[in-house]
Scaffold this motif. Sequence first.
Motif, short mmCIF file in Angstrom:
data_model
loop_
_atom_site.label_atom_id
_atom_site.label_comp_id
_atom_site.label_asym_id
_atom_site.label_seq_id
_atom_site.Cartn_x
_atom_site.Cartn_y
_atom_site.Cartn_z
N UNK A 194 24.14 -4.49 19.31
CA UNK A 194 23.75 -3.63 18.19
C UNK A 194 22.94 -4.42 17.16
N UNK A 195 23.45 -5.57 16.76
CA UNK A 195 22.75 -6.31 15.69
C UNK A 195 21.49 -7.02 16.19
N UNK A 196 21.36 -7.16 17.51
CA UNK A 196 20.12 -7.75 18.04
C UNK A 196 19.20 -6.66 18.61
N UNK A 197 19.49 -5.43 18.24
CA UNK A 197 18.64 -4.29 18.59
C UNK A 197 18.45 -4.13 20.10
N UNK A 198 19.47 -4.52 20.86
CA UNK A 198 19.49 -4.33 22.32
C UNK A 198 18.31 -5.03 23.01
N UNK A 199 17.78 -6.07 22.36
CA UNK A 199 16.60 -6.75 22.91
C UNK A 199 16.94 -7.81 23.94
N UNK A 200 18.24 -8.18 24.04
CA UNK A 200 18.62 -9.22 25.01
C UNK A 200 19.91 -8.79 25.72
N UNK A 201 20.18 -9.48 26.80
CA UNK A 201 21.43 -9.27 27.50
C UNK A 201 22.51 -10.12 26.82
N UNK A 202 23.65 -9.49 26.47
CA UNK A 202 24.73 -10.22 25.79
C UNK A 202 25.93 -10.33 26.73
N UNK A 203 26.56 -11.50 26.73
CA UNK A 203 27.73 -11.67 27.60
C UNK A 203 28.73 -12.64 26.97
N UNK A 204 29.99 -12.46 27.36
CA UNK A 204 31.05 -13.33 26.84
C UNK A 204 30.95 -14.70 27.49
N UNK A 205 30.99 -15.73 26.64
CA UNK A 205 30.87 -17.08 27.16
C UNK A 205 32.23 -17.79 27.17
N UNK A 206 33.04 -17.52 26.14
CA UNK A 206 34.26 -18.31 25.99
C UNK A 206 35.20 -17.61 25.02
N UNK A 207 36.49 -17.79 25.22
CA UNK A 207 37.48 -17.32 24.24
C UNK A 207 38.24 -18.55 23.75
N UNK A 208 38.23 -18.74 22.44
CA UNK A 208 38.96 -19.87 21.85
C UNK A 208 40.17 -19.35 21.10
N UNK B 59 34.65 3.45 15.73
CA UNK B 59 34.67 4.30 14.53
C UNK B 59 33.79 3.77 13.41
N UNK B 60 33.48 2.48 13.42
CA UNK B 60 32.54 1.98 12.41
C UNK B 60 31.85 0.73 12.94
N UNK B 61 30.61 0.60 12.53
CA UNK B 61 29.85 -0.59 12.96
C UNK B 61 28.76 -0.85 11.91
N UNK B 62 28.68 -2.10 11.47
CA UNK B 62 27.60 -2.48 10.57
C UNK B 62 27.12 -3.88 10.95
N UNK B 63 26.38 -4.55 10.07
CA UNK B 63 25.77 -5.82 10.47
C UNK B 63 26.78 -6.93 10.75
N UNK B 64 27.97 -6.84 10.14
CA UNK B 64 28.91 -7.95 10.30
C UNK B 64 30.25 -7.58 10.91
N UNK B 65 30.50 -6.29 11.10
CA UNK B 65 31.83 -5.91 11.58
C UNK B 65 31.78 -4.66 12.46
#
Lengths: 123, 148
Positions: B55-69, B20-26
Amino acid sequence: MDILQTIQEELAELLDIEKEEITPDAYMVRDLDAESIDLLELAVAINASFGIDVNDDEIFLRLLREFLEEAKDAGKDAGDFLEEKYRFLTRERIDDMLNDLQGGPVLKVNDLISYVSWKLENK
Amino acid sequence: MDRIDIHTNLDGFVLLDRISSIDKTAVTGHKHFTKAPLYLGIETLAQLGACHVRFITDFEKHAFLLKVNQCIISGTHILDGKFKLEGHLQNHSQLAYTYSLKAFKDKTSVIKGEFLFALADFDENFNREILQKRYKELLTTLSASKLL
């Protein structure tokens, strides 16, 4: 803020080792067994602790060997080339690294300190 | 090479219903679970965070989850009903991003954790043409979706 102390605290938690093992002269991979996932997490922790933009390629010397190939192909002096690429490192440190390449990854804790100091000075 | 079938008991891999909402930080998302196990809530939060990183990296790279703390679960062990999902970018480097991600039901936090994502270049395994288009379309679709 004491840069060494902050990095020691972050690394001790990340790598589950004693702070005393994390000396400025310790090699990140050879001595401390840091893996790529640890370095990614460390980069974010450094961003959080010091409020600086962290370029993973620079701080962890990720492209060092590619730069050496590039210098060789261009017929440039390796030390001069690295000095341009890694402005946070002294020429003395770069020469040390060049003499130490056969031993494995050359990144030391002190290189991280140099990067953070340089970033803070140029903020 | 032998084929291996993996049965997740899910209709699809995208778990988010809507952003429902997306911006540079949230980023804020929504999900209606029907008697779902907790791990699907954690996976949904991870998908929300990964959407934001792309979204904030303009879809220029592959993003993946590395770890949950520090993943904290409170209340129920079965997820049922409408959940609001919130993600806030905490810190980042060139290649890694940490988020505080939370799932709420009726304004009560049910799952919260610190999620670490990493970026990698597209390559032969993570095809740029396919994935970049796919992730852009996914965000557009989720942003345009009506709340269920």
